[in-house]
Enzyme design. Structure first.
Site, mmCIF file in Angstrom:
data_model
loop_
_atom_site.group_PDB
_atom_site.id
_atom_site.type_symbol
_atom_site.label_atom_id
_atom_site.label_comp_id
_atom_site.label_asym_id
_atom_site.label_seq_id
_atom_site.Cartn_x
_atom_site.Cartn_y
_atom_site.Cartn_z
ATOM 1 N N ASP A 21 0.830 -1.204 0.000
ATOM 2 C CA ASP A 21 0.000 0.000 0.000
ATOM 3 C C ASP A 21 0.869 1.261 0.000
ATOM 4 O OD1 ASP A 21 -2.343 1.459 0.044
ATOM 5 O OD2 ASP A 21 -2.524 1.414 2.224
ATOM 6 N N GLY A 24 0.149 5.408 -4.598
ATOM 7 C CA GLY A 24 -0.447 6.685 -4.977
ATOM 8 C C GLY A 24 0.067 7.828 -4.132
ATOM 9 N N ARG A 25 0.156 7.613 -2.816
ATOM 10 C CA ARG A 25 0.647 8.671 -1.927
ATOM 11 C C ARG A 25 2.117 8.975 -2.176
ATOM 12 N NH1 ARG A 25 -1.516 6.028 3.380
ATOM 13 N NH2 ARG A 25 -2.008 4.398 1.871
ATOM 14 N N TRP A 26 2.881 7.930 -2.506
ATOM 15 C CA TRP A 26 4.305 8.127 -2.822
ATOM 16 C C TRP A 26 4.429 9.067 -4.023
ATOM 17 C CZ3 TRP A 26 7.553 7.375 -6.964
ATOM 18 C CH2 TRP A 26 8.935 7.312 -6.692
ATOM 19 N N ARG A 34 -0.066 8.987 -10.404
ATOM 20 C CA ARG A 34 -0.135 7.764 -9.598
ATOM 21 C C ARG A 34 0.594 6.595 -10.269
ATOM 22 N NH1 ARG A 34 -3.954 7.239 -5.578
ATOM 23 N NH2 ARG A 34 -4.268 5.039 -6.109
ATOM 24 N N THR A 67 -10.525 -7.048 -5.932
ATOM 25 C CA THR A 67 -11.742 -6.909 -6.723
ATOM 26 C C THR A 67 -12.246 -5.467 -6.667
ATOM 27 O OG1 THR A 67 -13.030 -7.640 -4.801
ATOM 28 C CG2 THR A 67 -12.467 -9.306 -6.434
ATOM 29 N N ASN A 69 -10.405 -2.859 -6.642
ATOM 30 C CA ASN A 69 -9.560 -2.005 -7.491
ATOM 31 C C ASN A 69 -10.140 -1.800 -8.883
ATOM 32 O OD1 ASN A 69 -6.401 -3.212 -6.107
ATOM 33 N ND2 ASN A 69 -7.677 -1.479 -5.503
ATOM 34 N N ARG A 72 -11.482 1.676 -9.646
ATOM 35 C CA ARG A 72 -10.633 2.850 -9.834
ATOM 36 C C ARG A 72 -10.808 3.406 -11.248
ATOM 37 N NH1 ARG A 72 -4.818 1.711 -6.797
ATOM 38 N NH2 ARG A 72 -5.699 1.408 -4.695
ATOM 39 N N GLU A 208 0.532 -13.245 12.689
ATOM 40 C CA GLU A 208 1.119 -12.068 13.325
ATOM 41 C C GLU A 208 1.051 -10.906 12.332
ATOM 42 O OE1 GLU A 208 2.189 -11.863 16.481
ATOM 43 O OE2 GLU A 208 1.562 -13.951 16.758
#
Length: 250
Positions: A21, A24-26, A34, A67, A69, A72, A208
């Protein structure tokens, strides 16, 4: 010195799953499209696969496309599919050279013809490899998988292949899309989000969880080693007490 030296090889997780994840923010942080984040994310995939194979992980599952995605923007979906096809095609020789088998889970019938053909070809070509199994979750959601498993079991009951009283958790697991691999020991999620996002809900019962603020394109081998070191500090009890575990180990 690399963090790799601090990892206890005898205590490695057998199966690691990753929610990749932050692409896009990167890109947004760099005022870029994006798609550039997705391109850089492919580099992080290569780093992670290499690190996992080198250290001895048996199964690595990457949540590549859900699914959800599909909802978008079309341009982004098209670019993701193109990147997927290109990556699989370009990386297949590397998978062969490193004895890595490729598998996929999800509603693969929803993929376009070209993507499905490239994927099937790569899986067939690498099917005999045995060093590590790399699993791509494509057009995947856990609710979809569980729904399909319920349909499979219901059909078996309808055809008198199994009675309702014979249905167990093992029956459900065997009906899952993931029935060829063990449940994950460790789940890694990048970008600082604390969600499972409809990923392997049945299989994560005793997994974990490791969350990092690092955006996926910045995730590298050292970040992967950090997750392993954190995992090895934990005591996995599977519902038992620490005292019960001590007796089992002794």
């Amino acid at each position: 010195m690399s963090l790799k030296s601090a990892i206890q090889i005898e205590r490695l997780p057998k199966h690691i799953a990753v929610i990749m994840d932050g692409n896009g923010r990167w890109a947004a942080k760099r005022s870029q499209e994006r798609n550039l984040g997705h391109e850089q994310g492919a580099v992080a995939v290569r780093q992670t696969v290499e690190a996992a194979a080198e250290i001895g992980i048996e199964f690595l599952t990457l949540y590549a496309f859900s699914t959800e995605n599909w909802n978008r923007p079309k341009d982004e979906v098209d670019a993701l599919m193109e990147l997927l096809v290109r990556s699989i095609h370009n990386e297949t020789p590397t998978l062969m050279n490193n004895n890595i088998r490729l598998r996929a889970i999800g509603d693969l019938n929803s993929l376009d013809t070209k993507t499905r053909e490239i994927l099937d070809e790569a899986m067939e070509k690498t099917s005999k490899n045995s060093r590590m199994t790399l699993v791509l979750a494509l057009s995947y959601s856990s609710r979809w998988e569980i729904t399909e498993a319920v349909k499979t079991i219901a059909k078996a009951v309808q055809q008198n292949q199994i009675s309702i009283n014979e249905i167990s958790s093992k029956t459900v697991s065997e009906a899952m899309n993931t029935n060829f691999m063990p449940s994950p020991d460790l789940l890694i999620r990048t970008s600082g989000e604390y969600r499972i996002s409809n990923f392997l809900l049945w299989q994560l019962a005793y997994t974990e969880l490791y969350f990092t603020d690092v955006l996926w394109p910045d995730f590298n081998k050292e970040e992967f080693y950090k997750a392993l070191i954190d995992y090895q500090k934990r005591e996995r009890r599977f519902g038992k007490t620490s005292q019960q575990l001590e007796k089992i180990l002794n």
